[in-house]
Design a protein around this motif. Structure first.
Motif, mmCIF file in Angstrom:
data_model
loop_
_atom_site.group_PDB
_atom_site.id
_atom_site.type_symbol
_atom_site.label_atom_id
_atom_site.label_comp_id
_atom_site.label_asym_id
_atom_site.label_seq_id
_atom_site.Cartn_x
_atom_site.Cartn_y
_atom_site.Cartn_z
ATOM 1 N N ASP A 193 0.818 -1.214 0.000
ATOM 2 C CA ASP A 193 0.000 0.000 0.000
ATOM 3 C C ASP A 193 0.850 1.261 0.000
ATOM 4 N N ILE A 194 1.851 1.269 0.862
ATOM 5 C CA ILE A 194 2.664 2.478 0.975
ATOM 6 C C ILE A 194 4.112 2.081 1.251
ATOM 7 N N VAL A 195 5.034 2.798 0.656
ATOM 8 C CA VAL A 195 6.444 2.419 0.744
ATOM 9 C C VAL A 195 7.282 3.687 0.587
ATOM 10 N N THR A 196 8.485 3.684 1.119
ATOM 11 C CA THR A 196 9.305 4.902 1.009
ATOM 12 C C THR A 196 10.162 4.880 -0.258
ATOM 13 N N THR A 241 6.391 7.386 -1.025
ATOM 14 C CA THR A 241 6.402 8.675 -0.354
ATOM 15 C C THR A 241 7.560 8.756 0.628
ATOM 16 N N LYS A 242 7.639 9.887 1.332
ATOM 17 C CA LYS A 242 8.687 9.974 2.344
ATOM 18 C C LYS A 242 8.247 9.212 3.596
ATOM 19 N N ASN A 244 7.223 8.017 7.248
ATOM 20 C CA ASN A 244 6.542 8.541 8.423
ATOM 21 C C ASN A 244 6.549 7.483 9.519
ATOM 22 N N LYS A 245 6.278 7.896 10.714
ATOM 23 C CA LYS A 245 6.415 7.018 11.893
ATOM 24 C C LYS A 245 5.676 5.693 11.725
ATOM 25 N N ALA A 246 4.430 5.768 11.245
ATOM 26 C CA ALA A 246 3.605 4.567 11.159
ATOM 27 C C ALA A 246 4.236 3.511 10.256
ATOM 28 N N MET A 247 4.972 3.968 9.249
ATOM 29 C CA MET A 247 5.537 3.012 8.299
ATOM 30 C C MET A 247 6.618 2.135 8.925
ATOM 31 N N GLU A 248 7.195 2.603 10.015
ATOM 32 C CA GLU A 248 8.241 1.815 10.672
ATOM 33 C C GLU A 248 7.703 0.520 11.267
ATOM 34 N N GLU A 249 6.381 0.475 11.461
ATOM 35 C CA GLU A 249 5.796 -0.738 12.020
ATOM 36 C C GLU A 249 5.916 -1.918 11.077
ATOM 37 N N VAL A 250 5.965 -1.647 9.792
ATOM 38 C CA VAL A 250 6.153 -2.724 8.830
ATOM 39 C C VAL A 250 7.660 -2.961 8.736
ATOM 40 N N VAL A 251 8.083 -4.105 9.268
ATOM 41 C CA VAL A 251 9.523 -4.331 9.384
ATOM 42 C C VAL A 251 10.152 -4.613 8.032
ATOM 43 N N VAL A 252 9.497 -5.501 7.273
ATOM 44 C CA VAL A 252 10.020 -5.836 5.951
ATOM 45 C C VAL A 252 8.949 -5.505 4.916
ATOM 46 N N SER A 253 9.311 -4.710 3.927
ATOM 47 C CA SER A 253 8.337 -4.326 2.893
ATOM 48 C C SER A 253 8.388 -5.245 1.690
ATOM 49 N N LYS A 410 -1.046 -2.048 8.184
ATOM 50 C CA LYS A 410 -1.101 -1.321 9.434
ATOM 51 C C LYS A 410 -1.163 0.172 9.166
ATOM 52 N N VAL A 411 -0.974 0.526 7.916
ATOM 53 C CA VAL A 411 -0.892 1.946 7.604
ATOM 54 C C VAL A 411 -2.067 2.345 6.728
ATOM 55 N N ARG A 412 -2.762 3.367 7.140
ATOM 56 C CA ARG A 412 -3.880 3.824 6.317
ATOM 57 C C ARG A 412 -3.364 4.747 5.236
ATOM 58 N N VAL A 413 -3.870 4.557 4.041
ATOM 59 C CA VAL A 413 -3.425 5.396 2.937
ATOM 60 C C VAL A 413 -4.623 6.124 2.338
ATOM 61 N N LYS A 414 -4.549 7.415 2.314
ATOM 62 C CA LYS A 414 -5.629 8.197 1.694
ATOM 63 C C LYS A 414 -5.157 8.711 0.352
ATOM 64 N N ARG A 415 -6.065 8.775 -0.593
ATOM 65 C CA ARG A 415 -5.630 9.272 -1.876
ATOM 66 C C ARG A 415 -6.350 10.573 -2.196
#
Ligand code: ASP
Ligand code: MG
Length: 415
Positions: A193-196, A241-242, A244-253, A410-415
């Motif tokens: 869903d979301i990745v840096t 995207t850049k 954010n804190k919530a994204m750190e919860e996903v350990v391996v993308s 675990k991360v909500r993504v709004k478009r």
């Protein structure tokens, strides 16, 4: 009114029917109240076909003429797409890269964009038009046509989005987004869903065919959000995207598997300062790309060094080290083409421990021997026997909970 840049790859505009379908999607975005700039690639395999055609005429064509030829592919698709939009009753205008002031350096076939003067695009947008721009091309200050390297339309799109201060850039392709692994290798791989930007850059360099790397670098530098979406389906894609804190919860993308490398081992290398420098300088002088390097100090006065190179450069690399073995203080040279590199990538690694041990345990449980290890802040790579690569990738993918059914975003993504 926000401005959105959309890019459609070759597979999304491969035939008349697909071009008409893309036109509908563009018009929908316009109707939703956005200004739209569209970047397109050449239809289907046209670029490859042009390269094949040139090869039949001259095995060693001048790069200038090659760019002149390849740039025509995109000129076909922009005109057809504009016509398709006209048919739907909307105003659209197509432009080549040079027409919209995309200025590049002079390196034919791999030019870098240096400047964009989007005045002409802005004018057309103000007149209510949908603007369609040819991807992958620009011109030098002297007016020579250049191309940006294979897959370069992504770069045109992101660079234009930055120059026009777009809300975001949408990259349309024939898959649902970016996956946790190559679905052909791991059928259970699911859409991310979301990745840096950093994770995508690592995945791309690890052999996952994601997007043109430079386009991600530009996105990162200017903090331009990039959506990768399916041009045929209305599903939410992947947002790059850049951090954010919530994204750190996903350990391996994601998990990447590369089987295009080979290993060279140098035995009994003199153990004194400057030897490694000389070995790798010699390889660099021969223009050979080295990836992983491992050196192990033993109790003797010599050491062993292993490193990997691309398979297609193996013979050249072997020749370079063998020819210089004496001078470099190398005792014996061996190589192994039967290797695979499996990597896990995730920014969560920065804040979670035990990722390496988990990965290695999975390999141990499956009796897969690790030949080399290398790590970065957000990546762990191992080299294993070539015929164990797929199994290793699958087991690791599962162990990190990346399977479709395992994953709960675990991360909500709004478009
Ligand atoms: N048509 C070019 C290529 O095939 C550029 C692109 O597709 O982005 O490489
Ligand atoms: Mg293409």
């Amino acid at each position: 009114m926000s401005l959105i840049v959309q890019k459609y790859g070759g597979s999304s505009v491969a035939n008349a029917e697909k071009i008409l379908r893309v036109a509908q999607r563009i018009v929908r975005t316009r109707k939703a109240g956005n200004k739209v700039v569209v970047v397109v690639s050449a239809m289907g395999d046209m670029t490859d076909d042009l390269i094949t055609l040139a090869d039949k005429i001259n095995k060693n064509p001048k790069e200038r003429e090659m760019d002149m030829l390849l740039a025509t592919g995109e000129q076909v698709s922009i005109a057809l797409l504009a016509m398709a939009i006209h048919k739907l009753g909307y105003e659209a205008v197509s432009f080549t890269g040079p027409q919209v002031g995309i200025i590049t350096d002079t390196f034919h076939s791999k030019a870098h964009i240096q400047d964009i003067s989007p005045g002409r695009i802005r004018k057309a947008l103000s007149a209510g038009k949908i603007v369609i721009v040819a991807g992958f091309q620009g011109q030098t200050l002297e007016g020579e046509i250049t191309t940006l390297g294979r897959g370069g339309s992504d770069l045109t799109a992101v660079a234009l989005a930055v120059a026009l201060k777009a809300r975001h850039c949408e990259i349309y392709t024939d898959v649902d987004g970016i996956y946790t692994a190559d679905p052909r290798v791991i059928p259970d791989a699911g859409k991310i869903d979301i990745v840096t930007y950093d994770e995508i850059l690592e995945l791309a360099s690890l052999g996952a065919k994601v997007m043109h790397s430079r386009s991600i670098e530009v996105g990162k530098k200017f903090n331009m959000p990039i959506w990768v979406c399916n041009s045929c389906k209305d599903v939410k894609g992947t947002l790059i995207t850049k951090e954010n804190k919530a994204m750190e919860e996903v350990v391996v993308s994601g998990v990447a598997l590369a089987d295009d490398e080979a290993k060279i081992t140098l035995f009994r290398v003199a153990d004194r300062p400057g030897v490694a420098a000389k070995v790798f300088q010699t390889l660099a002088d021969a223009n050979i790309n080295v990836d992983m390097i491992i050196q192990n100090k033993t109790k003797t006065h010599s050491t062993d060094i292993s490193f990997t190179v691309f398979k297609n450069e193996l013979q050249k690399a072997l020749k370079v080290v063998k020819d210089n073995a004496k001078k470099l203080g190398v005792g014996e040279v061996a190589s192994d083409e039967n290797i695979a590199k499996v990597s896990v990538v995730g920014i969560g690694m920065r804040s979670h421990s035990g990722i390496a041990s988990r990965m290695f345990s999975v390999l141990a449980e499956n009796r897969i021997n690790i030949e080399m290890i290398s790590t970065s802040e957000i990546k762990i790579s191992v080299v294993v026997a070539g015929d164990k690569g797929k199994l290793a990738a699958r087991k690791i993918h599962k162990a990190f909970g990346l399977g479709k059914k395992q994953r709960r975003s675990k991360v909500r993504v709004k478009r």
